[in-house]
Design a protein around this motif. Structure first.
Motif, PDB file in Angstrom:
ATOM      1  N   THR A  30       0.965  -1.134   0.034  1.00 35.28           N
ATOM      2  CA  THR A  30      -0.027  -0.040   0.132  1.00 35.28           C
ATOM      3  C   THR A  30       0.918   1.282   0.027  1.00 35.28           C
ATOM      4  O   THR A  30       1.764   1.511   0.529  1.00 35.28           O
ATOM      5  CB  THR A  30      -1.062  -0.178   1.317  1.00 35.28           C
ATOM      6  N   ASP A  31       0.382   2.163  -0.766  1.00 34.16           N
ATOM      7  CA  ASP A  31       1.115   3.611  -0.801  1.00 34.16           C
ATOM      8  C   ASP A  31       0.687   4.326   0.473  1.00 34.16           C
ATOM      9  O   ASP A  31      -0.250   4.957   0.282  1.00 34.16           O
ATOM     10  CB  ASP A  31       1.089   4.287  -2.162  1.00 34.16           C
ATOM     11  N   LYS A  58       1.850   6.889   2.012  1.00 31.11           N
ATOM     12  CA  LYS A  58       1.735   8.381   2.055  1.00 31.11           C
ATOM     13  C   LYS A  58       0.631   8.766   1.094  1.00 31.11           C
ATOM     14  O   LYS A  58      -0.068   9.799   1.610  1.00 31.11           O
ATOM     15  CB  LYS A  58       3.087   9.045   1.112  1.00 31.11           C
ATOM     16  N   ALA A  59      -0.035   8.141   0.026  1.00 25.44           N
ATOM     17  CA  ALA A  59      -0.867   8.342  -0.699  1.00 25.44           C
ATOM     18  C   ALA A  59      -2.373   8.056   0.060  1.00 25.44           C
ATOM     19  O   ALA A  59      -3.287   8.954   0.208  1.00 25.44           O
ATOM     20  CB  ALA A  59      -1.115   7.636  -1.898  1.00 25.44           C
ATOM     21  N   VAL A  60      -2.411   7.298   0.993  1.00 23.25           N
ATOM     22  CA  VAL A  60      -3.675   6.945   1.826  1.00 23.25           C
ATOM     23  C   VAL A  60      -3.694   8.029   2.685  1.00 23.25           C
ATOM     24  O   VAL A  60      -4.631   8.556   2.991  1.00 23.25           O
ATOM     25  CB  VAL A  60      -3.429   5.597   2.477  1.00 23.25           C
ATOM     26  N   ARG A  61      -2.589   8.524   3.570  1.00 22.08           N
ATOM     27  CA  ARG A  61      -2.482   9.322   4.405  1.00 22.08           C
ATOM     28  C   ARG A  61      -2.788  10.813   3.669  1.00 22.08           C
ATOM     29  O   ARG A  61      -3.737  11.431   4.381  1.00 22.08           O
ATOM     30  CB  ARG A  61      -1.245   9.685   5.044  1.00 22.08           C
ATOM     31  N   GLU A  62      -2.427  11.103   2.570  1.00 20.26           N
ATOM     32  CA  GLU A  62      -2.831  12.469   2.004  1.00 20.26           C
ATOM     33  C   GLU A  62      -4.319  12.369   1.496  1.00 20.26           C
ATOM     34  O   GLU A  62      -4.892  13.398   1.428  1.00 20.26           O
ATOM     35  CB  GLU A  62      -1.930  12.625   0.683  1.00 20.26           C
ATOM     36  N   GLN A  63      -4.781  11.084   1.229  1.00 19.63           N
ATOM     37  CA  GLN A  63      -6.088  10.997   0.741  1.00 19.63           C
ATOM     38  C   GLN A  63      -7.013  11.425   1.802  1.00 19.63           C
ATOM     39  O   GLN A  63      -8.019  12.069   1.788  1.00 19.63           O
ATOM     40  CB  GLN A  63      -6.422   9.514   0.384  1.00 19.63           C
ATOM     41  N   ILE A  64      -6.889  11.039   3.049  1.00 21.65           N
ATOM     42  CA  ILE A  64      -7.654  11.471   4.350  1.00 21.65           C
ATOM     43  C   ILE A  64      -7.255  12.770   4.979  1.00 21.65           C
ATOM     44  O   ILE A  64      -8.156  13.193   5.875  1.00 21.65           O
ATOM     45  CB  ILE A  64      -7.612  10.204   5.136  1.00 21.65           C
ATOM     46  N   GLY A  65      -6.276  13.434   4.277  1.00 22.15           N
ATOM     47  CA  GLY A  65      -5.902  14.799   4.836  1.00 22.15           C
ATOM     48  C   GLY A  65      -5.362  14.876   6.186  1.00 22.15           C
ATOM     49  O   GLY A  65      -5.615  15.867   6.766  1.00 22.15           O
ATOM     50  N   ALA A  72      -7.696   2.690   3.483  1.00 22.62           N
ATOM     51  CA  ALA A  72      -7.567   3.059   1.780  1.00 22.62           C
ATOM     52  C   ALA A  72      -9.190   2.836   1.209  1.00 22.62           C
ATOM     53  O   ALA A  72      -9.663   3.591   0.456  1.00 22.62           O
ATOM     54  CB  ALA A  72      -6.613   2.402   1.125  1.00 22.62           C
ATOM     55  N   PRO A 106     -12.313   5.215   4.085  1.00 16.98           N
ATOM     56  CA  PRO A 106     -11.640   6.204   5.156  1.00 16.98           C
ATOM     57  C   PRO A 106     -12.707   6.831   5.811  1.00 16.98           C
ATOM     58  O   PRO A 106     -12.305   6.978   7.081  1.00 16.98           O
ATOM     59  CB  PRO A 106     -11.098   7.284   4.074  1.00 16.98           C
TER      60      PRO A 106
END
Length: 96
Positions: free
Chosen positions: A35-36, A38-45, A84, A87
């Motif tokens: 799983t990416d 950083k992308a998951v974290r950024e997706q949920i802000g 992911a 969320p």
């Protein structure tokens, strides 16, 4: 141990050794996609510190995941997949 079972295990070990030395092709190959994080974290802000608290890991661990020095395993990997995929549900469940 039954002789037939022992022979099967011995043959498997010989095949594994040949595969590891490149002398034999594996009969099947599994690719584990990580799983990416950083992308998951950024997706949920969330910031790194907020996301680390949510995941119940240290900031260093989260940074290692994001920079691909380490990969999440076990429950952390499963939780990341849930975050992911859903969320809103994950955040509501983990904050509640």
């Amino acid at each position: 141990m039954e002789n037939a079972l022992f022979e099967d295990l011995l043959q498997s070990l010989k095949e594994a050794k040949a595969i590891s030395k490149g002398k034999l092709e594996p009969s099947r190959r599994f690719e584990m996609l990580s799983t990416d994080v950083k992308a998951v974290r950024e997706q949920i802000g969330l910031s790194q510190s907020e996301f680390a608290k949510l995941m119940r890991v240290s900031i260093k661990t989260l940074q290692n995941w994001e920079q691909h020095r380490r990969s999440p395993t076990g429950p952390a990997a499963a939780l990341l997949k849930i975050v992911a995929a859903a969320p809103e549900v994950a955040l509501r469940s983990l904050h509640g």
